[in-house]
Scaffold this active site. Structure first.
Site, PDB file in Angstrom:
ATOM      1  N   ASP A   1       0.827  -1.199   0.000  1.00 28.92           N
ATOM      2  CA  ASP A   1       0.000   0.000   0.000  1.00 28.92           C
ATOM      3  C   ASP A   1       0.867   1.257   0.000  1.00 28.92           C
ATOM      4  O   ASP A   1       1.869   1.343   0.720  1.00 28.92           O
ATOM      5  CB  ASP A   1      -0.894  -0.018   1.252  1.00 28.92           C
ATOM      6  CG  ASP A   1      -1.836   1.157   1.324  1.00 28.92           C
ATOM      7  OD1 ASP A   1      -2.640   1.313   0.390  1.00 28.92           O
ATOM      8  OD2 ASP A   1      -1.779   1.906   2.318  1.00 28.92           O
TER       9      ASP A   1
ATOM     10  N   GLU B   1       1.297  -0.469  -5.032  1.00 29.36           N
ATOM     11  CA  GLU B   1       0.385   0.619  -5.383  1.00 29.36           C
ATOM     12  C   GLU B   1       1.195   1.906  -5.487  1.00 29.36           C
ATOM     13  O   GLU B   1       1.536   2.527  -4.477  1.00 29.36           O
ATOM     14  CB  GLU B   1      -0.707   0.781  -4.330  1.00 29.36           C
ATOM     15  CG  GLU B   1      -1.673   1.903  -4.686  1.00 29.36           C
ATOM     16  CD  GLU B   1      -2.365   2.524  -3.478  1.00 29.36           C
ATOM     17  OE1 GLU B   1      -3.501   2.988  -3.630  1.00 29.36           O
ATOM     18  OE2 GLU B   1      -1.750   2.556  -2.394  1.00 29.36           O
TER      19      GLU B   1
END
Length: 514
Positions: free
Chosen positions: A264, A294
């Site tokens: 993340d 990400e």
């Protein structure tokens, strides 16, 4: 041979292969059509059972459909009872300890999670863990320490003098004690925060004082320095932090039998540490550990810089391609389909591209709202599911009714595309990009599979039909192809392997050999 092994030990990235060529994409190395599903939405929750039980119940059907990997939401204890896990409180608590007013997480208990993971293993599906390593939220008590406020639009610019602030930075984990980890986090393990409890002031503060090194320089340069994102920002240069997180990586994989991670918010994490984390976890678990990051940017140049920086250790979600899909869904017939792949990871670095249409952050109302509308949703899925490049990820919210943005018609067509991916799309791709509003491609098949033809349109106008003349190869002269997405249509292949394949305006069609 010994010399080669020595070189690999000296230089961990000696293989120099794109990650999708060596990472685990499914339980079987020979999986021809690996496929991931993101099995949650932002508001995901069931009424009659836990989310982990829902996962367990759906795994047999997903495996039968052709999915090989399932990306789960962050399994760690959140700051609040119904937190999604991105508000990370304790990475070591998977729903086992009474902390933050609950034993289970939003998703369920540790036992339910491990049961779902075991069922996935039995059905040949790999588990992907969502790793939230950038920040912590929900401290157990406050501390007083010196800090300096900075400009939220330029974190390198100080907006006031050094002052003592009171921050929620002390994490004691009273429910867990010292099980799994003995580290008790405090202000020395963080570099910034956005709340002074003493003055009830919301602002971004950089923590200073003994042992603090300021913002990391190995992060994105947006807003001057993008080390700080939210909550209490972790300082990944601190030795105790590194030790704890490097221990957590192998532990979570071994505990859940997962094969890798979705990382993340990597723009905000010290790149040197994250690269170290990937290498160290691979070294202590499996060399083919899966990793996808990400990096939320539609700028292909930025994406290429990050691809180079991570030295083949991770794949990346193709955010530039997602934004192309979003624009196509907004512009309709004004969008030139011949340019849909330009300036995307899929086009420039296909061995690094995990492709997707939407996710939990792009849904309407979310911070990164960029939903791909229904008039281009299936076309977008056809482009990621039926081509040979990249590794596609299907979004739960497009396949299951979840109360927001769901479209039953889209879900029905998506299931057909997933079925087509499993059974029909093999061999090299031959593109036909002659028209602005209608493009096609042929998957040429192989020794065991016939060719498959895909044609899609973004034109407007009820009743209009597009056609493209495409070649399926001389071995299929005189054969007949049938429409897969609808019933009853046929295309005859001439003596040179050509056929005139059609598609209704604004639709997607797949043609397979009878």
């Amino acid at each position: 041979m010994n010399f080669i092994h020595e070189l690999k030990s000296w230089f961990p990235d000696f293989h120099k292969r794109p990650p999708l060529q060596y990472m685990k994409l499914g339980p079987n190395r020979g999986t021809e059509h690996p496929l991931m599903i993101q099995f949650f939405t932002w508001d995901a929750m069931t009424q009659d059972k836990s989310w982990w039980r829902h996962v367990a119940d759906e795994i047999p059907r997903l495996a039968d459909m052709g999915f090989t990997q399932i990306w789960l939401p962050p399994p760690n204890k959140a700051a609040v009872k119904d937190g999604r896990g991105y508000d990370a409180y304790d990475l070591w608590d998977l729903g086992e300890f009474n902390q933050k007013g609950t034993i289970g997480t939003r998703w369920g208990t540790k036992e339910e999670l491990l049961n779902a993971c075991e069922i996935a293993k039995r059905h040949n599906m790999d588990i992907i863990i969502d790793a939230v390593l950038n920040h912590k939220i929900g401290a157990d008590r406050t501390e007083v320490f010196p800090a300096v406020p900075v400009d939220e639009n330029n974190r390198l610019k100080e907006t006031g003098p050094v002052r003592d602030i009171e921050g929620w930075t002390a994490y004691d984990f009273p429910g867990r004690g010292e099980k799994y980890s003995s580290l008790r986090w405090n202000q020395e393990h963080f570099s910034g925060l956005d709340w002074d409890h003493k003055t009830r002031t919301k602002a971004i503060y950089r923590i200073i004082g003994s042992g603090h090194k300021g913002w990391s320089t190995h992060v994105d340069r947006e807003l001057g320095n993008y080390d700080y994102l939210l909550g209490i920002n972790i300082d990944h240069r601190h030795p105790a932090v590194q030790k704890d997180l490097l221990k957590w990586g192998p532990w979570i994989l071994e505990t859940t039998n997962a094969v890798g991670f979705r990382f993340d918010a990597i723009k905000h994490i010290d790149r040197q540490f994250l690269l170290k984390f990937m290498r160290a976890t691979r070294s202590s678990t499996k060399a083919d550990m899966f990793a996808v990051s990400e990096l939320w940017s539609g700028d292909i140049k930025m994406c290429l810089r990050y691809i180079a920086a991570f030295k083949d250790q991770t794949s990346f979600f193709d955010v530039p391609l997602h934004y192309k899909f979003h624009e196509a869904s907004k512009q309709g017939a004004a969008f030139d389909l011949r340019l849909i792949m330009d300036d995307t990871i899929l086009k420039v670095k296909p061995g690094y591209a995990v492709t997707f249409v939407d996710n939990h952050d792009t849904v309407e109302g979310q911070m990164l709202e960029s939903w791909v509308g229904s008039r281009f949703k299936i076309q977008a899925y056809a482009l990621i599911l039926l081509r040979e490049e990249g590794y596609p990820c299907v979004f739960y919210g497009d396949l299951y009714p979840d109360g927001k943005c769901f479209d039953e018609s889209i879900a029905s067509k998506l299931k057909l595309l997933i079925q087509a991916r499993k059974h029909f799309v093999y061999g090299s791709t031959r593109d036909y990009l002659q028209e602005k509003n209608c493009i096609g491609f042929v998957r040429m098949g192989d020794s065991k599979h016939h060719p498959c033809v895909v044609i899609l349109s973004n034109a407007e106008g009820s009743g209009a039909v597009h056609s493209i003349r495409m070649n399926v190869g001389n071995d299929h002269t005189g054969s007949t192809f049938s429409s897969f997405m609808t019933d009853g249509e046929r295309v005859e292949i001439d003596a040179e392997g050509w056929g005139l394949f059609t598609c209704s305006a604004g639709e997607t069609q797949v043609w397979v050999k009878l």
